[in-house]
Motif scaffolding. Structure first.
Motif, PDB file in Angstrom:
ATOM      1  N   VAL A  99       0.839  -1.198   0.000  1.00 15.75           N
ATOM      2  CA  VAL A  99       0.000   0.000   0.000  1.00 15.75           C
ATOM      3  C   VAL A  99       0.876   1.252   0.000  1.00 15.75           C
ATOM      4  O   VAL A  99       2.047   1.210   0.387  1.00 15.75           O
ATOM      5  CB  VAL A  99      -0.941   0.043   1.226  1.00 15.75           C
ATOM      6  CG1 VAL A  99      -1.897  -1.136   1.225  1.00 15.75           C
ATOM      7  CG2 VAL A  99      -0.138   0.076   2.528  1.00 15.75           C
ATOM      8  N   ILE A 100       0.286   2.348  -0.452  1.00 15.12           N
ATOM      9  CA  ILE A 100       0.919   3.663  -0.346  1.00 15.12           C
ATOM     10  C   ILE A 100       0.127   4.468   0.672  1.00 15.12           C
ATOM     11  O   ILE A 100      -1.092   4.641   0.530  1.00 15.12           O
ATOM     12  CB  ILE A 100       0.932   4.400  -1.699  1.00 15.12           C
ATOM     13  CG1 ILE A 100       1.770   3.622  -2.718  1.00 15.12           C
ATOM     14  CG2 ILE A 100       1.484   5.817  -1.535  1.00 15.12           C
ATOM     15  CD1 ILE A 100       1.737   4.216  -4.120  1.00 15.12           C
ATOM     16  N   GLN A 101       0.808   4.921   1.705  1.00 13.97           N
ATOM     17  CA  GLN A 101       0.163   5.737   2.735  1.00 13.97           C
ATOM     18  C   GLN A 101       0.396   7.209   2.428  1.00 13.97           C
ATOM     19  O   GLN A 101       1.479   7.741   2.613  1.00 13.97           O
ATOM     20  CB  GLN A 101       0.728   5.394   4.112  1.00 13.97           C
ATOM     21  CG  GLN A 101       0.151   6.232   5.244  1.00 13.97           C
ATOM     22  CD  GLN A 101      -1.318   5.942   5.496  1.00 13.97           C
ATOM     23  OE1 GLN A 101      -1.663   4.882   6.002  1.00 13.97           O
ATOM     24  NE2 GLN A 101      -2.188   6.887   5.143  1.00 13.97           N
ATOM     25  N   LYS A 102      -0.647   7.855   1.898  1.00  7.59           N
ATOM     26  CA  LYS A 102      -0.597   9.295   1.674  1.00  7.59           C
ATOM     27  C   LYS A 102      -1.086  10.003   2.933  1.00  7.59           C
ATOM     28  O   LYS A 102      -1.635   9.365   3.835  1.00  7.59           O
ATOM     29  CB  LYS A 102      -1.478   9.654   0.470  1.00  7.59           C
ATOM     30  CG  LYS A 102      -0.983   9.093  -0.855  1.00  7.59           C
ATOM     31  CD  LYS A 102      -1.922   9.452  -2.001  1.00  7.59           C
ATOM     32  CE  LYS A 102      -2.057  10.950  -2.180  1.00  7.59           C
ATOM     33  NZ  LYS A 102      -2.922  11.299  -3.333  1.00  7.59           N
ATOM     34  N   PRO A 103      -0.913  11.312   3.024  1.00 11.19           N
ATOM     35  CA  PRO A 103      -1.383  12.023   4.216  1.00 11.19           C
ATOM     36  C   PRO A 103      -2.868  11.820   4.499  1.00 11.19           C
ATOM     37  O   PRO A 103      -3.290  11.827   5.662  1.00 11.19           O
ATOM     38  CB  PRO A 103      -1.078  13.491   3.880  1.00 11.19           C
ATOM     39  CG  PRO A 103       0.100  13.421   2.960  1.00 11.19           C
ATOM     40  CD  PRO A 103      -0.138  12.203   2.124  1.00 11.19           C
ATOM     41  N   ASP A 104      -3.666  11.616   3.439  1.00  9.18           N
ATOM     42  CA  ASP A 104      -5.112  11.521   3.633  1.00  9.18           C
ATOM     43  C   ASP A 104      -5.735  10.237   3.094  1.00  9.18           C
ATOM     44  O   ASP A 104      -6.954  10.097   3.071  1.00  9.18           O
ATOM     45  CB  ASP A 104      -5.800  12.713   2.956  1.00  9.18           C
ATOM     46  CG  ASP A 104      -5.567  12.726   1.445  1.00  9.18           C
ATOM     47  OD1 ASP A 104      -4.645  12.013   0.982  1.00  9.18           O
ATOM     48  OD2 ASP A 104      -6.308  13.438   0.736  1.00  9.18           O
TER      49      ASP A 104
ATOM     50  N   ILE B  99      -3.690   3.782  -0.188  1.00  8.36           N
ATOM     51  CA  ILE B  99      -3.937   3.290  -1.543  1.00  8.36           C
ATOM     52  C   ILE B  99      -3.360   1.889  -1.718  1.00  8.36           C
ATOM     53  O   ILE B  99      -2.179   1.652  -1.464  1.00  8.36           O
ATOM     54  CB  ILE B  99      -3.315   4.237  -2.586  1.00  8.36           C
ATOM     55  CG1 ILE B  99      -3.907   5.637  -2.426  1.00  8.36           C
ATOM     56  CG2 ILE B  99      -3.554   3.719  -3.995  1.00  8.36           C
ATOM     57  CD1 ILE B  99      -3.224   6.674  -3.271  1.00  8.36           C
ATOM     58  N   LEU B 100      -4.193   0.977  -2.162  1.00 10.94           N
ATOM     59  CA  LEU B 100      -3.769  -0.405  -2.382  1.00 10.94           C
ATOM     60  C   LEU B 100      -3.108  -0.534  -3.752  1.00 10.94           C
ATOM     61  O   LEU B 100      -3.719  -0.230  -4.780  1.00 10.94           O
ATOM     62  CB  LEU B 100      -4.980  -1.336  -2.293  1.00 10.94           C
ATOM     63  CG  LEU B 100      -4.726  -2.832  -2.481  1.00 10.94           C
ATOM     64  CD1 LEU B 100      -3.739  -3.353  -1.441  1.00 10.94           C
ATOM     65  CD2 LEU B 100      -6.038  -3.607  -2.402  1.00 10.94           C
ATOM     66  N   VAL B 101      -1.867  -0.990  -3.750  1.00 16.38           N
ATOM     67  CA  VAL B 101      -1.117  -1.147  -4.989  1.00 16.38           C
ATOM     68  C   VAL B 101      -1.115  -2.603  -5.441  1.00 16.38           C
ATOM     69  O   VAL B 101      -1.296  -2.909  -6.615  1.00 16.38           O
ATOM     70  CB  VAL B 101       0.340  -0.656  -4.812  1.00 16.38           C
ATOM     71  CG1 VAL B 101       1.131  -0.852  -6.101  1.00 16.38           C
ATOM     72  CG2 VAL B 101       0.360   0.802  -4.389  1.00 16.38           C
TER      73      VAL B 101
ATOM     74  N   LEU C  29      -2.546   5.728 -10.841  1.00 21.36           N
ATOM     75  CA  LEU C  29      -3.450   4.619 -10.553  1.00 21.36           C
ATOM     76  C   LEU C  29      -4.629   5.071  -9.703  1.00 21.36           C
ATOM     77  O   LEU C  29      -5.731   4.512  -9.767  1.00 21.36           O
ATOM     78  CB  LEU C  29      -2.704   3.473  -9.872  1.00 21.36           C
ATOM     79  CG  LEU C  29      -2.217   3.613  -8.438  1.00 21.36           C
ATOM     80  CD1 LEU C  29      -1.688   2.251  -7.956  1.00 21.36           C
ATOM     81  CD2 LEU C  29      -1.148   4.634  -8.269  1.00 21.36           C
ATOM     82  N   GLU C  30      -4.408   6.118  -8.934  1.00 19.53           N
ATOM     83  CA  GLU C  30      -5.465   6.702  -8.110  1.00 19.53           C
ATOM     84  C   GLU C  30      -6.516   7.380  -8.997  1.00 19.53           C
ATOM     85  O   GLU C  30      -7.730   7.204  -8.803  1.00 19.53           O
ATOM     86  CB  GLU C  30      -4.822   7.724  -7.177  1.00 19.53           C
ATOM     87  CG  GLU C  30      -5.650   8.189  -6.033  1.00 19.53           C
ATOM     88  CD  GLU C  30      -4.896   9.179  -5.168  1.00 19.53           C
ATOM     89  OE1 GLU C  30      -5.544   9.741  -4.272  1.00 19.53           O
ATOM     90  OE2 GLU C  30      -3.689   9.400  -5.384  1.00 19.53           O
TER      91      GLU C  30
ATOM     92  N   LYS D 285     -11.943   7.425 -11.774  1.00 21.26           N
ATOM     93  CA  LYS D 285     -12.736   7.496 -13.006  1.00 21.26           C
ATOM     94  C   LYS D 285     -13.631   6.269 -13.160  1.00 21.26           C
ATOM     95  O   LYS D 285     -14.717   6.346 -13.737  1.00 21.26           O
ATOM     96  CB  LYS D 285     -11.808   7.619 -14.217  1.00 21.26           C
ATOM     97  CG  LYS D 285     -11.127   8.974 -14.340  1.00 21.26           C
ATOM     98  CD  LYS D 285     -10.240   9.032 -15.577  1.00 21.26           C
ATOM     99  CE  LYS D 285      -9.589  10.400 -15.722  1.00 21.26           C
ATOM    100  NZ  LYS D 285      -8.689  10.464 -16.912  1.00 21.26           N
ATOM    101  N   ALA D 286     -13.161   5.141 -12.634  1.00 22.10           N
ATOM    102  CA  ALA D 286     -13.943   3.898 -12.718  1.00 22.10           C
ATOM    103  C   ALA D 286     -14.939   3.772 -11.568  1.00 22.10           C
ATOM    104  O   ALA D 286     -15.693   2.794 -11.496  1.00 22.10           O
ATOM    105  CB  ALA D 286     -13.005   2.699 -12.716  1.00 22.10           C
TER     106      ALA D 286
END
Length: 272
Positions: free
Chosen positions: A188-193, A196-198, A230-231, A236-237
């Motif tokens: 996963v990517i941990q952004k500040p908010d 996100i699952l990679v 990817l986000e 969009k989907a």
């Protein structure tokens, strides 16, 4: 994973510690009942926690049900130590043709058992760091940023997926693995908010279905609040939560297709 890191992985990290065992004085009839109850094909024989033998379904053949375990058990044993390198234990299993090794400590007490399944699980879990490094490098190069990596647990509910579909057959397999304790981390990517699952969508969806609240993960820490490609594609989907991921029950996962094709080829060759 480097060679040095592989050598540091010990049997104690993957052995099963909750092991069903029998006593030398128990009659064979009780061993048979235990085999049926727990679906094992053999048990270590313990006397005051000391390993004195091993009894398998093969040992039970041609013996009266009232005979005690000690009369039919095998006493020529191969064992492992908790500090033994896991790869070395795997070699012993392979070369001896055995499926499990009792694990004993310095005092001769049995502390667990290491099986082929445990070894396979370790290989799957330990293969992941190479993929993590590639993903980390790719994202850093594309966005000209630096990511920090850590290992930890993440909340399944907090995961934002980036894949719109998963395969039903693979989902079933991942669910089975989770139930059996296969702890292959997601990425996963941990952004500040946002989280996100990679990589690991089948595992994440299976965990949600099973009511598992947390998953082990490689976490790429991102201080910048940049919008990732990817986000954007996921948004969009209309993919915002794991509930938005479509399960394809009518299509086979590519891995299953390849496996079935190989099986058909083997079957055709046998008929020829």
């Amino acid at each position: 994973m480097s060679i040095d890191n592989r050598k540091r992985v010990k049997v104690e990290s993957y052995m099963t510690t909750d092991v069903a065992a029998v006593h030398p004085d128990q009659p064979i009839s009780e061993v048979v009942k235990l085999m049926r109850a727990v679906h094992h094909d053999g048990f270590p024989v313990l006397d005051n926690e000391n390993l004195v033998g091993y009894i398998s379904s093969y040992d039970l053949l041609m013996h009266d049900a009232n005979h005690p375990v000690e009369e039919v058990m095998s006493t020529s044993l191969l064992v492992a130590h908790p500090s033994m390198c896991l790869d070395d234990a795997a070699r012993v299993l392979f070369r001896s043709g055995r499926s499990k090794l009792p694990v004993i400590d310095d005092d001769g007490k049995m502390v667990g058992i290491i099986t082929n399944t445990d070894v396979i699980r370790s290989q799957i879990e330990r293969a992941h760091p190479e993929k993590v490094s590639k993903i980390k490098k790719m994202i850093e190069e594309i966005h000209n940023i630096n990511l920090r990596l850590k290992r930890g647990l993440v909340s399944v509910e907090d995961i934002t997926p980036t894949q719109s579909k998963v395969y039903g057959d693979e989902l079933e397999g991942r669910g089975y693995e989770l139930k059996k304790g296969l702890n292959e981390p997601i990425i996963v990517i941990q952004k500040p908010d946002k989280l996100i699952l990679v990589d690991g969508h089948h595992r994440a969806v299976a965990a949600k279905q099973l009511g598992i609240e947390e998953l082990d993960a490689y976490i790429l820490l991102m201080d910048e609040n940049l919008k990732l490609g990817l986000e954007t594609t996921a948004e969009k989907a209309g993919i915002r939560t794991l509930d938005d991921v479509t399960i394809l029950d009518y299509a086979k996962h590519p891995l299953i297709e390849v496996t079935e094709r190989l099986l058909r080829q083997d079957s055709d060759q046998v008929r020829e």
